[in-house]
Each structure stands twice: as C-alpha cells, then as structure tokens.
Design an enzyme around this catalytic site. Structure first.
Site, PDB file in Angstrom:
ATOM      1  N   ASP A  15     123.230  34.276  21.474  1.00 35.76           N
ATOM      2  CA  ASP A  15     123.811  33.935  20.174  1.00 35.76           C
ATOM      3  C   ASP A  15     123.655  32.442  19.886  1.00 35.76           C
ATOM      4  O   ASP A  15     123.676  31.623  20.801  1.00 35.76           O
ATOM      5  CB  ASP A  15     125.302  34.334  20.193  1.00 35.76           C
ATOM      6  CG  ASP A  15     125.887  34.371  18.796  1.00 35.76           C
ATOM      7  OD1 ASP A  15     125.121  34.404  17.809  1.00 35.76           O
ATOM      8  OD2 ASP A  15     127.126  34.357  18.682  1.00 35.76           O
ATOM      9  N   ASN A  63     122.985  44.008  13.186  1.00 34.04           N
ATOM     10  CA  ASN A  63     122.095  42.945  12.669  1.00 34.04           C
ATOM     11  C   ASN A  63     121.150  43.479  11.590  1.00 34.04           C
ATOM     12  O   ASN A  63     120.616  42.721  10.793  1.00 34.04           O
ATOM     13  CB  ASN A  63     121.215  42.348  13.776  1.00 34.04           C
ATOM     14  CG  ASN A  63     121.956  41.501  14.790  1.00 34.04           C
ATOM     15  OD1 ASN A  63     121.534  41.385  15.930  1.00 34.04           O
ATOM     16  ND2 ASN A  63     123.051  40.886  14.370  1.00 34.04           N
TER      17      ASN A  63
HETATM   18  C1  FPP Z   1     121.838  35.737  17.403  1.00 30.07           C
HETATM   19  O1  FPP Z   1     121.811  34.469  16.790  1.00 30.07           O
HETATM   20  C2  FPP Z   1     120.492  36.138  17.691  1.00 30.07           C
HETATM   21  C3  FPP Z   1     119.858  37.204  17.141  1.00 30.07           C
HETATM   22  C4  FPP Z   1     120.489  38.096  16.134  1.00 30.07           C
HETATM   23  C5  FPP Z   1     118.472  37.515  17.455  1.00 30.07           C
HETATM   24  C6  FPP Z   1     118.044  37.145  18.844  1.00 30.07           C
HETATM   25  C7  FPP Z   1     116.621  37.442  18.919  1.00 30.07           C
HETATM   26  C8  FPP Z   1     115.710  36.727  19.595  1.00 30.07           C
HETATM   27  C9  FPP Z   1     116.022  35.549  20.414  1.00 30.07           C
HETATM   28  C10 FPP Z   1     114.286  37.171  19.498  1.00 30.07           C
HETATM   29  C11 FPP Z   1     113.992  38.321  20.409  1.00 30.07           C
HETATM   30  C12 FPP Z   1     112.570  38.560  20.364  1.00 30.07           C
HETATM   31  C13 FPP Z   1     111.883  39.388  21.186  1.00 30.07           C
HETATM   32  C14 FPP Z   1     110.424  39.441  21.098  1.00 30.07           C
HETATM   33  C15 FPP Z   1     112.541  40.248  22.160  1.00 30.07           C
HETATM   34  P1  FPP Z   1     122.369  34.330  15.308  1.00 30.07           P
HETATM   35  O2  FPP Z   1     121.238  34.392  14.352  1.00 30.07           O
HETATM   36  O3  FPP Z   1     123.446  35.326  15.061  1.00 30.07           O
HETATM   37  O4  FPP Z   1     122.943  32.886  15.394  1.00 30.07           O
HETATM   38  P2  FPP Z   1     124.205  32.328  14.604  1.00 30.07           P
HETATM   39  O5  FPP Z   1     125.407  33.047  15.170  1.00 30.07           O
HETATM   40  O6  FPP Z   1     124.197  30.886  14.942  1.00 30.07           O
HETATM   41  O7  FPP Z   1     123.981  32.597  13.133  1.00 30.07           O
END
Ligand code: FPP
Length: 230
Positions: A15, A63
């Site tokens: 996250d 998501n």
């Molecule tokens: C949460 O951060 C993260 C996600 C919803 C996506 C995580 C995905 C990856 C790291 C890519 C995975 C890729 C592969 C190829 C497996 P957020 O966007 O919710 O962060 P925030 O809470 O700061 O808004």
C-alpha cells in the site's frame, strides 16, 4: 542479517503507491510503476535470504471500482511484467502462481499469465503468488458454495482445500506498508495465526533492509497458537 528464525511464507499488502507519487507531484500511475519495480526487488531479496513463499496483493476485488484510467495503467503494468519484460519476474527463478478471478482482465493478459505460470511451473527457487482481483470474503463464500454443491460438510482441512491457496501453507508473516493498520479483505481465513507487521513507509520506499527489519521483528515473537508456550 544476524541468525534468526525465518518465516516460510511472507505476504505483502503493497500500500501507498498513490500517496508516494502524490508527494512527488506525479500521477498515481508513476507510483504504481515504482511499486512494481520495488515488488521485484523486495521479493527477489526475500527469496535470496531463504523465504520459500511470497504472496503479493496486486489488485483487490474492491480495487476494480477505481477509475478506468488507473485500472488501465495497472493492466498495462501486468502486460509489461507478464509479457514484454517478463524476464524481470522470470529471473527470480520461482514458480509464479496467480490467485483470484482473472477473467475480468483483457484476454491478452489472461493468456500471458497462463503462459507465465506454465513457463515457471518447473522452477524450484520458491513460489510467488500474485493476487489479482482477489478478495478473501469472496474466496470464502465461493468455497462454501462449492462444499454445498457437493452436498458435503467440511472440516478445517477439507475447507482449506477449497480455497485458492489449497496446498500452500498459511502466511507466517503479513507485512503491510503505507501506514494503515488493517487487512483489507486479504487472506482472512489463512491469516488466523499470521504475525502482522505494519510499516509507515509507502510501498515504493520499503527497502530490502526494511524487509530484514520486519523479519527480525517476526523472529523475536513468541508464536503460541493459543497455547501457553511457543
Ligand atoms: C495500493 O496502493 C496498491 C495497489 C492497489 C496496486 C499494487 C500493484 C502493484 C505494485 C503492481 C503489481 C504488478 C504486477 C505485475 C504484479 P494505493 O494506490 O492504494 O496507494 P494509496 O493508498 O497511497 O492511494
């Protein structure tokens, strides 16, 4: 790293990509790109130091209600890592397994995922589970419905076999970055006795050393599983 008790299975809630990008006045997609790069770096390090199984939460069922532009960016990252630059995942020499309902993904990505899971099925350096469109409640409800459709009662062992993690030991340690202290519908059944570790760092800045600190912290814990001594 000093002599410690290693977890067999570590699961990551990665996250903080969006906030990490916002603090740099960049779009959220920039954070996701940094996030996936960090995922390969941290997971490769976990396998290098002897962890056998790593599970990452790449996209939750919830998501999927994010704006289309953000989902398209995430899908493009899947395209890159499962196809165009798949050597970044392949060089870990671990089996890649995808958990969750990937039928919502564009067909080309589903094909790439299938190809990658087949290509890595003989790798023995460890197991990496990538959770995509995964939700623990949905997983549990699906398992219950399967048992009902068989007209069977289940016990803990037979129920576990109906989950998408069938045959995989439960996570010993679940690490969540980004400062939130919750599981967000991740591995709810499997996490019954997992040790939880929360880091205030945003995922793109969670380093190999941070992983070692989390493992050292885990190693010092007394896991009693409800008994009086570990
Ligand atoms: C949460 O951060 C993260 C996600 C919803 C996506 C995580 C995905 C990856 C790291 C890519 C995975 C890729 C592969 C190829 C497996 P957020 O966007 O919710 O962060 P925030 O809470 O700061 O808004």
């Amino acid at each position: 790293m000093k002599r410690i008790k290693l977890p067999v299975h570590i699961a990551f809630i990665m996250d903080g990509n969006g906030r990490w990008a916002r603090r740099r006045f960049r779009p959220r997609a920039f954070g996701h790109r940094a996030g996936v790069q960090n995922m390969t770096k941290v997971c490769a390090h976990a396998f290098k130091i002897g962890v056998r199984i790593v599970t990452v939460f790449a996209l939750s069922t919830e998501n999927l209600s994010r704006p289309k532009e953000e989902l398209d960016e995430l899908f493009e990252l899947f395209r890159v890592y499962f196809c165009k630059k798949k050597e970044r995942l392949l060089e870990m020499q671990v089996k890649i397994n995808v958990l969750g309902d990937i039928s919502v993904l564009p067909q080309d990505i589903q094909d790439d995922i299938l190809e990658m899971t087949e290509e890595t099925s003989c790798y023995c350096g460890g197991l990496m589970n990538i959770c995509i469109n995964y939700g623990a409640r949905q997983e549990i409800v699906r398992a219950v419905n399967t048992a009902v459709s068989y007209g069977r009662f289940v016990d803990e062992t037979s129920f576990k076999d109906l989950l998408s993690t069938s045959g995989i030991p439960d996570p010993d340690l679940i690490i969540r970055t980004g400062g939130e202290v919750r599981l967000s519908n991740f591995l709810l059944y499997q996490a019954a006795y997992s040790e939880l570790y929360f880091s205030k760092k945003m995922w793109p800045e969670f380093s190999r050393r941070d992983l070692e600190r989390a493992i050292e912290n885990y190693s010092a814990r007394d896991r009693r599983y409800g008994n009086i001594r570990g």
